[in-house]
Design a protein around this motif. Structure first.
Motif, PDB file in Angstrom:
ATOM      1  N   ARG A  97       0.837  -1.205   0.000  1.00  0.00           N
ATOM      2  CA  ARG A  97       0.000   0.000   0.000  1.00  0.00           C
ATOM      3  C   ARG A  97       0.875   1.259   0.000  1.00  0.00           C
ATOM      4  O   ARG A  97       0.563   2.248  -0.675  1.00  0.00           O
ATOM      5  CB  ARG A  97      -0.932  -0.005   1.216  1.00  0.00           C
ATOM      6  N   ARG A  98       1.975   1.227   0.751  1.00  0.00           N
ATOM      7  CA  ARG A  98       2.905   2.362   0.743  1.00  0.00           C
ATOM      8  C   ARG A  98       3.490   2.568  -0.658  1.00  0.00           C
ATOM      9  O   ARG A  98       3.620   3.706  -1.122  1.00  0.00           O
ATOM     10  CB  ARG A  98       4.040   2.105   1.737  1.00  0.00           C
ATOM     11  N   GLN A  99       3.861   1.463  -1.315  1.00  0.00           N
ATOM     12  CA  GLN A  99       4.412   1.566  -2.657  1.00  0.00           C
ATOM     13  C   GLN A  99       3.391   2.175  -3.620  1.00  0.00           C
ATOM     14  O   GLN A  99       3.727   3.070  -4.410  1.00  0.00           O
ATOM     15  CB  GLN A  99       4.830   0.169  -3.144  1.00  0.00           C
ATOM     16  N   ALA A 100       2.170   1.707  -3.532  1.00  0.00           N
ATOM     17  CA  ALA A 100       1.123   2.243  -4.413  1.00  0.00           C
ATOM     18  C   ALA A 100       0.909   3.739  -4.163  1.00  0.00           C
ATOM     19  O   ALA A 100       0.765   4.525  -5.110  1.00  0.00           O
ATOM     20  CB  ALA A 100      -0.181   1.474  -4.187  1.00  0.00           C
ATOM     21  N   HIS A 101       0.898   4.130  -2.906  1.00  0.00           N
ATOM     22  CA  HIS A 101       0.697   5.552  -2.580  1.00  0.00           C
ATOM     23  C   HIS A 101       1.849   6.399  -3.109  1.00  0.00           C
ATOM     24  O   HIS A 101       1.625   7.473  -3.695  1.00  0.00           O
ATOM     25  CB  HIS A 101       0.568   5.721  -1.065  1.00  0.00           C
ATOM     26  N   ALA A 102       3.090   5.926  -2.930  1.00  0.00           N
ATOM     27  CA  ALA A 102       4.254   6.699  -3.377  1.00  0.00           C
ATOM     28  C   ALA A 102       4.260   6.861  -4.893  1.00  0.00           C
ATOM     29  O   ALA A 102       4.530   7.954  -5.415  1.00  0.00           O
ATOM     30  CB  ALA A 102       5.541   6.020  -2.915  1.00  0.00           C
ATOM     31  N   VAL A 103       3.945   5.796  -5.599  1.00  0.00           N
ATOM     32  CA  VAL A 103       3.955   5.850  -7.066  1.00  0.00           C
ATOM     33  C   VAL A 103       2.819   6.730  -7.579  1.00  0.00           C
ATOM     34  O   VAL A 103       3.014   7.552  -8.489  1.00  0.00           O
ATOM     35  CB  VAL A 103       3.854   4.423  -7.644  1.00  0.00           C
ATOM     36  N   ALA A 104       1.627   6.585  -7.005  1.00  0.00           N
ATOM     37  CA  ALA A 104       0.488   7.395  -7.443  1.00  0.00           C
ATOM     38  C   ALA A 104       0.716   8.876  -7.156  1.00  0.00           C
ATOM     39  O   ALA A 104       0.329   9.745  -7.953  1.00  0.00           O
ATOM     40  CB  ALA A 104      -0.785   6.911  -6.746  1.00  0.00           C
ATOM     41  N   ALA A 105       1.362   9.176  -6.032  1.00  0.00           N
ATOM     42  CA  ALA A 105       1.587  10.573  -5.657  1.00  0.00           C
ATOM     43  C   ALA A 105       2.522  11.293  -6.619  1.00  0.00           C
ATOM     44  O   ALA A 105       2.430  12.521  -6.778  1.00  0.00           O
ATOM     45  CB  ALA A 105       2.149  10.644  -4.235  1.00  0.00           C
ATOM     46  N   HIS A 106       3.411  10.550  -7.275  1.00  0.00           N
ATOM     47  CA  HIS A 106       4.380  11.157  -8.198  1.00  0.00           C
ATOM     48  C   HIS A 106       4.060  10.840  -9.661  1.00  0.00           C
ATOM     49  O   HIS A 106       4.887  11.081 -10.531  1.00  0.00           O
ATOM     50  CB  HIS A 106       5.796  10.660  -7.874  1.00  0.00           C
ATOM     51  N   ARG A 107       2.853  10.334  -9.921  1.00  0.00           N
ATOM     52  CA  ARG A 107       2.512   9.884 -11.268  1.00  0.00           C
ATOM     53  C   ARG A 107       2.572  11.005 -12.296  1.00  0.00           C
ATOM     54  O   ARG A 107       2.965  10.778 -13.454  1.00  0.00           O
ATOM     55  CB  ARG A 107       1.113   9.272 -11.267  1.00  0.00           C
ATOM     56  N   ASP A 108       2.222  12.205 -11.923  1.00  0.00           N
ATOM     57  CA  ASP A 108       2.076  13.292 -12.893  1.00  0.00           C
ATOM     58  C   ASP A 108       3.271  14.230 -12.953  1.00  0.00           C
ATOM     59  O   ASP A 108       3.165  15.342 -13.501  1.00  0.00           O
ATOM     60  CB  ASP A 108       0.805  14.093 -12.564  1.00  0.00           C
ATOM     61  N   ARG A 109       4.401  13.774 -12.391  1.00  0.00           N
ATOM     62  CA  ARG A 109       5.593  14.617 -12.467  1.00  0.00           C
ATOM     63  C   ARG A 109       6.834  13.753 -12.640  1.00  0.00           C
ATOM     64  O   ARG A 109       7.148  12.932 -11.787  1.00  0.00           O
ATOM     65  CB  ARG A 109       5.738  15.481 -11.211  1.00  0.00           C
ATOM     66  N   VAL A 110       7.532  13.942 -13.750  1.00  0.00           N
ATOM     67  CA  VAL A 110       8.774  13.205 -13.995  1.00  0.00           C
ATOM     68  C   VAL A 110       9.863  13.782 -13.096  1.00  0.00           C
ATOM     69  O   VAL A 110      10.003  15.015 -13.009  1.00  0.00           O
ATOM     70  CB  VAL A 110       9.208  13.327 -15.476  1.00  0.00           C
ATOM     71  N   PRO A 111      10.622  12.935 -12.381  1.00  0.00           N
ATOM     72  CA  PRO A 111      11.742  13.471 -11.588  1.00  0.00           C
ATOM     73  C   PRO A 111      12.643  14.351 -12.440  1.00  0.00           C
ATOM     74  O   PRO A 111      12.921  14.033 -13.603  1.00  0.00           O
ATOM     75  CB  PRO A 111      12.455  12.205 -11.116  1.00  0.00           C
ATOM     76  N   ALA A 112      13.100  15.454 -11.866  1.00  0.00           N
ATOM     77  CA  ALA A 112      13.835  16.468 -12.634  1.00  0.00           C
ATOM     78  C   ALA A 112      15.037  15.893 -13.360  1.00  0.00           C
ATOM     79  O   ALA A 112      15.314  16.270 -14.510  1.00  0.00           O
ATOM     80  CB  ALA A 112      14.271  17.591 -11.683  1.00  0.00           C
ATOM     81  N   GLU A 113      15.742  14.943 -12.727  1.00  0.00           N
ATOM     82  CA  GLU A 113      16.955  14.408 -13.348  1.00  0.00           C
ATOM     83  C   GLU A 113      16.660  13.525 -14.558  1.00  0.00           C
ATOM     84  O   GLU A 113      17.571  13.167 -15.313  1.00  0.00           O
ATOM     85  CB  GLU A 113      17.780  13.631 -12.317  1.00  0.00           C
ATOM     86  N   PHE A 114      15.370  13.171 -14.774  1.00  0.00           N
ATOM     87  CA  PHE A 114      15.005  12.339 -15.922  1.00  0.00           C
ATOM     88  C   PHE A 114      14.130  13.088 -16.933  1.00  0.00           C
ATOM     89  O   PHE A 114      13.640  12.488 -17.884  1.00  0.00           O
ATOM     90  CB  PHE A 114      14.259  11.078 -15.449  1.00  0.00           C
ATOM     91  N   ALA A 115      13.944  14.345 -16.712  1.00  0.00           N
ATOM     92  CA  ALA A 115      13.018  15.105 -17.557  1.00  0.00           C
ATOM     93  C   ALA A 115      13.413  15.100 -19.028  1.00  0.00           C
ATOM     94  O   ALA A 115      12.544  15.166 -19.911  1.00  0.00           O
ATOM     95  CB  ALA A 115      12.920  16.550 -17.053  1.00  0.00           C
ATOM     96  N   ASP A 116      14.711  15.015 -19.324  1.00  0.00           N
ATOM     97  CA  ASP A 116      15.166  15.028 -20.713  1.00  0.00           C
ATOM     98  C   ASP A 116      15.164  13.646 -21.354  1.00  0.00           C
ATOM     99  O   ASP A 116      15.297  13.543 -22.581  1.00  0.00           O
ATOM    100  CB  ASP A 116      16.590  15.612 -20.786  1.00  0.00           C
ATOM    101  N   GLN A 117      15.046  12.598 -20.558  1.00  0.00           N
ATOM    102  CA  GLN A 117      15.117  11.236 -21.105  1.00  0.00           C
ATOM    103  C   GLN A 117      13.775  10.496 -21.073  1.00  0.00           C
ATOM    104  O   GLN A 117      13.559   9.577 -21.860  1.00  0.00           O
ATOM    105  CB  GLN A 117      16.145  10.398 -20.321  1.00  0.00           C
ATOM    106  N   VAL A 118      12.886  10.864 -20.150  1.00  0.00           N
ATOM    107  CA  VAL A 118      11.615  10.157 -19.978  1.00  0.00           C
ATOM    108  C   VAL A 118      10.476  11.162 -20.120  1.00  0.00           C
ATOM    109  O   VAL A 118      10.439  12.178 -19.406  1.00  0.00           O
ATOM    110  CB  VAL A 118      11.546   9.471 -18.598  1.00  0.00           C
ATOM    111  N   SER A 119       9.563  10.877 -21.045  1.00  0.00           N
ATOM    112  CA  SER A 119       8.428  11.781 -21.239  1.00  0.00           C
ATOM    113  C   SER A 119       7.399  11.580 -20.130  1.00  0.00           C
ATOM    114  O   SER A 119       7.403  10.567 -19.420  1.00  0.00           O
ATOM    115  CB  SER A 119       7.768  11.523 -22.594  1.00  0.00           C
TER     116      SER A 119
END
Length: 410
Positions: free
Chosen positions: A24-46
């Motif tokens: 449940r913690r994993q699901a919450h963490a992933v869902a919470a960041h679903r709409d924002r690509v981590p800054a360090e991957f912004a150029d490689q992952v859409s």
């Protein structure tokens, strides 16, 4: 109900509850960041790729929660209700002796397989297919299951006969001989598997001559690694996931590339993935893993020795004192223990991965390894935002953001 029985039931239930909490913690963490690509991957992952990875992780996590609940309930039911009927069914056919004990274990394993089969089918033909990974046909799936079942029986039945025969013949020392025998079989399988078992499921062809093979052979020479050949495996007939590995000991070592890896990666990226695998060899991680397994197996056999020597464990669950039932009770009880020690084993595994990454950086440079990890993460829909506590219990490899940060800072 004595304290041992209560402790076993409590451990099973608490372990299942902990697993569901972590999922449940994993699901919450992933869902919470679903709409924002981590800054360090912004150029490689859409953003679309990041969202799709999140959706894949969430789907896998939901299925894992369902299976955890089912596994926990099943473990309780085996001990409270189901082992008795299985024993009576086997006892009605097979007289007392080694064969009865072996048949009990095989019967429980067979019932467990069929009870878990729906989860395997859902994972393969719904979840993996939904996200474009599955290429297994129903016919190939059935053939794989038949082959796997036959192999497991061919290996397990002789080992079980040996286990129960030792337990009878050497009441005080059987567990030491059993532990040594199991480790010998495991080491032998490392040699036997690539040459005789793996080809039953996949086709392995020698890598074609060309620049790629020449560059790989140059890297092998640079690393001081001798192998029996470079092989390409037809992984694409089951899945689009990519990987590479080496197997075997001594002159029997062979290097295997998934065809899906060769299709999607540049030459430098492939060399970096191979260098990472060679790093495991250079640092002796295979032997370290064997050592860890030997320690855990030794402790498990010590518990088995206690269970058989003390007597009455099966009777405490209202069951006849058959060695097959005692073995199954201990194996079911050891499940929660393995879950609780997983942070330690995962820590050792993640440390080995960082060391192998460092070796790859030394051999081929950091940028190709970073590019390969980014592409593998994107292609395999691996989440870039896992929950840290969940990772502690469930990640044998560091998440890609940590590996890349380590490569940049190493």
């Amino acid at each position: 109900m004595n304290l041992v029985v209560l402790a076993i039931f409590a451990a099973i239930i608490l372990s299942g509850a902990l697993d569901i909490y972590l999922e449940r913690r994993q699901a919450h963490a992933v869902a919470a960041h679903r709409d924002r690509v981590p800054a360090e991957f912004a150029d490689q992952v859409s953003l679309d790729e990041h969202r799709r990875a999140a959706d894949y992780t969430l789907a896998r996590t939901r299925l894992a929660m369902a299976q955890t609940g089912f596994d926990t309930l099943l473990a309780v039911l085996w001990l409270a209700l189901l082992l008795g009927p299985v024993y009576r069914l086997v006892a009605g056919i097979i007289p007392p002796g080694l064969s009865r004990s072996v048949a009990i274990v095989v019967a429980v394993g067979a019932v467990s397989y069929f009870l878990h089969l729906p989860f395997t089918l859902i994972r393969t033909f719904r979840l993996e297919a939904r996200f474009g990974f599955n290429r297994t046909t129903p016919a190939l799936f059935l053939l794989d299951q038949v082959k796997s079942g036959a192999l497991q029986l061919a290996l397990a039945v002789p080992l079980l006969y040996g286990f129960f025969a030792l337990q009878r013949a050497l009441p005080n020392l059987w567990w030491l001989f059993g532990w040594a025998g199991l480790m010998a079989v495991m080491i032998a399988m490392i040699v036997i598997y690539p040459a005789f078992i793996a080809p039953l499921f996949n086709k392995f062809t020698l890598m074609a001559e060309g620049a790629m093979k020449a560059n790989i052979e140059a890297l092998l020479k640079k690393c001081g690694f001798e192998s029996r050949g470079l092989f390409v495996m037809d992984a694409s007939k089951r899945s689009v996931h990519g990987n590479a590995y080496f197997s075997g000991f001594g002159k029997a070592k062979r290097i295997v590339f998934f065809d899906t890896l060769l299709e999607k990666h540049t030459g430098e990226e492939i060399l970096s993935v191979l260098a990472h695998e060679l790093g495991h060899y250079k640092f002796g991680h295979v032997f370290q893993r064997i050592g860890e397994t030997a320690i855990l197996a030794f402790l498990a056999f010590a518990v088995l020795h206690w269970a058989f020597a003390a007597g009455g464990l099966a009777q405490a669950f209202g069951l006849p004192d058959d060695p097959g039932l005692v073995l199954m009770i201990v194996l079911i009880a050891l499940g929660p223990v393995s879950h609780l020690i997983s942070p330690l084993t995962n820590f050792l595994s993640r440390r080995a991965e960082f060391q192998a990454d460092d070796f790859a950086k030394t051999m081929v440079g950091g940028e190709p390894m970073i590019a390969a990890l980014t592409k593998l993460s994107r292609d395999n829909l691996a989440t870039l935002t896992p929950d840290r506590l969940y990772m502690l219990f469930n990640y044998s490899h560091p998440p890609v953001p940590e590996r890349i940060a380590h490569l940049k800072g190493a």
